[in-house]
Design an enzyme around this catalytic site. Structure first.
Site, short mmCIF file in Angstrom:
data_model
loop_
_atom_site.label_atom_id
_atom_site.label_comp_id
_atom_site.label_asym_id
_atom_site.label_seq_id
_atom_site.Cartn_x
_atom_site.Cartn_y
_atom_site.Cartn_z
N LYS A 186 0.83 -1.21 0.00
CA LYS A 186 0.00 0.00 0.00
C LYS A 186 0.87 1.27 0.00
O LYS A 186 2.08 1.18 0.20
CB LYS A 186 -0.92 -0.05 1.23
CG LYS A 186 -1.92 -1.22 1.18
CD LYS A 186 -2.83 -1.20 2.41
CE LYS A 186 -3.84 -2.34 2.36
NZ LYS A 186 -4.77 -2.29 3.53
N ARG B 115 2.66 -6.97 9.30
CA ARG B 115 1.96 -5.94 10.06
C ARG B 115 2.41 -5.92 11.52
O ARG B 115 2.61 -4.86 12.10
CB ARG B 115 0.44 -6.16 9.96
CG ARG B 115 -0.11 -5.82 8.57
CD ARG B 115 -1.54 -6.31 8.43
NE ARG B 115 -2.18 -5.83 7.20
CZ ARG B 115 -3.38 -6.24 6.79
NH1 ARG B 115 -4.05 -7.15 7.50
NH2 ARG B 115 -3.90 -5.77 5.67
N GLU C 243 -9.53 -10.13 -8.03
CA GLU C 243 -8.52 -9.08 -7.85
C GLU C 243 -7.41 -9.19 -8.89
O GLU C 243 -6.91 -8.16 -9.37
CB GLU C 243 -7.96 -9.13 -6.42
CG GLU C 243 -9.01 -8.71 -5.39
CD GLU C 243 -8.57 -8.84 -3.94
OE1 GLU C 243 -9.33 -8.37 -3.06
OE2 GLU C 243 -7.50 -9.40 -3.67
N PHE D 299 -15.16 3.42 7.75
CA PHE D 299 -13.77 3.66 7.35
C PHE D 299 -13.59 3.72 5.83
O PHE D 299 -12.47 3.95 5.35
CB PHE D 299 -12.83 2.61 7.97
CG PHE D 299 -13.08 1.19 7.53
CD1 PHE D 299 -12.56 0.70 6.34
CD2 PHE D 299 -13.84 0.32 8.32
CE1 PHE D 299 -12.77 -0.62 5.95
CE2 PHE D 299 -14.05 -1.00 7.94
CZ PHE D 299 -13.52 -1.47 6.75
N ARG E 115 -1.85 -14.55 3.80
CA ARG E 115 -2.60 -13.86 4.86
C ARG E 115 -1.89 -14.03 6.20
O ARG E 115 -1.80 -13.09 6.99
CB ARG E 115 -4.05 -14.41 4.95
CG ARG E 115 -4.95 -14.09 3.76
CD ARG E 115 -5.39 -12.65 3.69
NE ARG E 115 -6.19 -12.22 4.84
CZ ARG E 115 -6.83 -11.04 4.90
NH1 ARG E 115 -6.75 -10.18 3.88
NH2 ARG E 115 -7.52 -10.70 5.95
N HIS F 109 -1.87 -5.51 1.33
CA HIS F 109 -3.16 -6.15 1.07
C HIS F 109 -2.90 -7.55 0.53
O HIS F 109 -1.96 -7.74 -0.24
CB HIS F 109 -3.96 -5.36 0.02
CG HIS F 109 -5.13 -6.15 -0.50
ND1 HIS F 109 -6.35 -6.16 0.14
CD2 HIS F 109 -5.24 -7.01 -1.56
CE1 HIS F 109 -7.16 -6.99 -0.52
NE2 HIS F 109 -6.51 -7.51 -1.55
N ASN G 277 -1.68 -0.13 6.98
CA ASN G 277 -1.15 -1.42 7.44
C ASN G 277 -0.33 -2.12 6.36
O ASN G 277 -0.23 -3.34 6.34
CB ASN G 277 -2.29 -2.29 7.97
CG ASN G 277 -3.38 -2.49 6.93
OD1 ASN G 277 -3.20 -2.10 5.77
ND2 ASN G 277 -4.46 -3.11 7.31
N THR H 55 -5.59 -7.74 10.71
CA THR H 55 -5.94 -6.36 10.39
C THR H 55 -5.74 -5.44 11.59
O THR H 55 -5.19 -4.35 11.46
CB THR H 55 -7.41 -6.29 9.91
OG1 THR H 55 -7.64 -7.33 8.97
CG2 THR H 55 -7.71 -4.94 9.28
N TYR I 129 -12.27 -2.27 -3.29
CA TYR I 129 -12.82 -2.28 -1.93
C TYR I 129 -14.35 -2.21 -1.91
O TYR I 129 -14.93 -1.76 -0.91
CB TYR I 129 -12.20 -1.14 -1.10
CG TYR I 129 -10.81 -1.47 -0.59
CD1 TYR I 129 -10.57 -2.61 0.17
CD2 TYR I 129 -9.73 -0.61 -0.85
CE1 TYR I 129 -9.29 -2.91 0.65
CE2 TYR I 129 -8.45 -0.90 -0.36
CZ TYR I 129 -8.25 -2.05 0.39
OH TYR I 129 -6.99 -2.35 0.88
P1 IDP Z 1 -7.64 -6.84 5.49
O1 IDP Z 1 -6.81 -5.87 4.69
O2 IDP Z 1 -6.84 -7.42 6.63
O3 IDP Z 1 -8.32 -7.90 4.65
P2 IDP Z 1 -10.28 -5.61 5.75
O4 IDP Z 1 -11.16 -5.79 6.92
O5 IDP Z 1 -10.64 -6.27 4.47
O6 IDP Z 1 -8.78 -5.99 6.21
O7 IDP Z 1 -10.17 -4.03 5.52
C1 IDP Z 1 -9.56 -3.52 4.37
C2 IDP Z 1 -8.63 -2.40 4.75
O8 IDP Z 1 -9.39 -1.31 5.28
C3 IDP Z 1 -7.64 -2.73 5.88
O9 IDP Z 1 -6.49 -3.41 5.44
C4 IDP Z 1 -7.31 -1.35 6.41
O10 IDP Z 1 -6.39 -0.67 5.55
C5 IDP Z 1 -8.67 -0.65 6.31
N1 IDP Z 1 -9.46 -0.77 7.54
C6 IDP Z 1 -10.13 -1.86 7.99
N2 IDP Z 1 -10.76 -1.61 9.16
C7 IDP Z 1 -10.49 -0.33 9.44
C8 IDP Z 1 -10.86 0.55 10.52
O11 IDP Z 1 -11.56 0.17 11.46
N3 IDP Z 1 -10.38 1.82 10.46
C9 IDP Z 1 -9.60 2.28 9.45
N4 IDP Z 1 -9.24 1.50 8.41
C10 IDP Z 1 -9.67 0.22 8.41
MG MG Z 2 -9.87 -7.77 3.28
#
Ligand code: IDP
Ligand code: MG
Length: 135
Positions: free
Chosen positions: A9, A102, A126, A57, A85, A115, A112, A91, A49
């Site tokens: 990212k 992470r 994707e 968010f 993963r 992806h 973070n 996350t 997304y």
């Molecule tokens: P992932 O990347 O671990 O699969 P997802 O729940 O799919 O996590 O969320 C996608 C992305 O959205 C996360 O990697 C992070 O960058 C962002 N994100 C997820 N939850 C939050 C939050 O509560 N606050 C701010 N950003 C978030």
């Molecule tokens: Mg995800």
């Protein structure tokens, strides 16, 4: 053999962690079979997304992911989706274990670093979305 979509990212590029992240992927003996750097358009980010549309968010996430260049990759290996993963870490910073990308390198929920596709269906979508030229 399985393929997954992985992206460094914009925070990872800004923090000069592309090499560190690629090193961890290669060290695990995964193959990077495609790779490119680009700044995602709003449209591409919305498609990527789409599952999060409407969440609190979501807007911040789109702003972040379009804020600069990312490194998009197709990563290949046995059980690549699940194992990548695991390599990425959870996350939520409080759940991201030391030893993961992470867990070792970030304390932010949004910024973070990486992806990775979360299922075979998402990986297929994707890869088509980010690498139409491969498909
Ligand atoms: P992932 O990347 O671990 O699969 P997802 O729940 O799919 O996590 O969320 C996608 C992305 O959205 C996360 O990697 C992070 O960058 C962002 N994100 C997820 N939850 C939050 C939050 O509560 N606050 C701010 N950003 C978030
Ligand atoms: Mg995800």
């Amino acid at each position: 053999m399985e393929r997954t979509f992985i992206m460094v990212k914009p925070d990872g590029v800004r923090r000069k962690l592309v090499g560190e992240i690629v090193r961890r992927i290669e060290r695990r003996n995964f193959s990077i079979v495609a790779m490119k750097m680009l700044t995602p358009s709003r449209e591409l980010a919305e498609q990527h997304y789409a599952v999060h549309k409407g969440k609190e968010f979501y807007e911040g996430l789109l702003e972040f992911i379009t804020s600069g260049p990312v490194v998009a990759m197709v990563v290949e290996g046995d059980n690549a989706i699940k194992l990548m993963r695991n390599l990425m870490g959870a996350t939520k910073p409080e759940d991201a274990m030391p030893g993961t990308i992470r867990g070792d390198l970030t304390i932010s929920t949004r910024e973070n670093l990486v992806h990775g596709s979360d299922s075979a269906d998402t990986a297929a979508c994707e890869i088509v979305l980010w690498f139409p030229e491969l498909c």
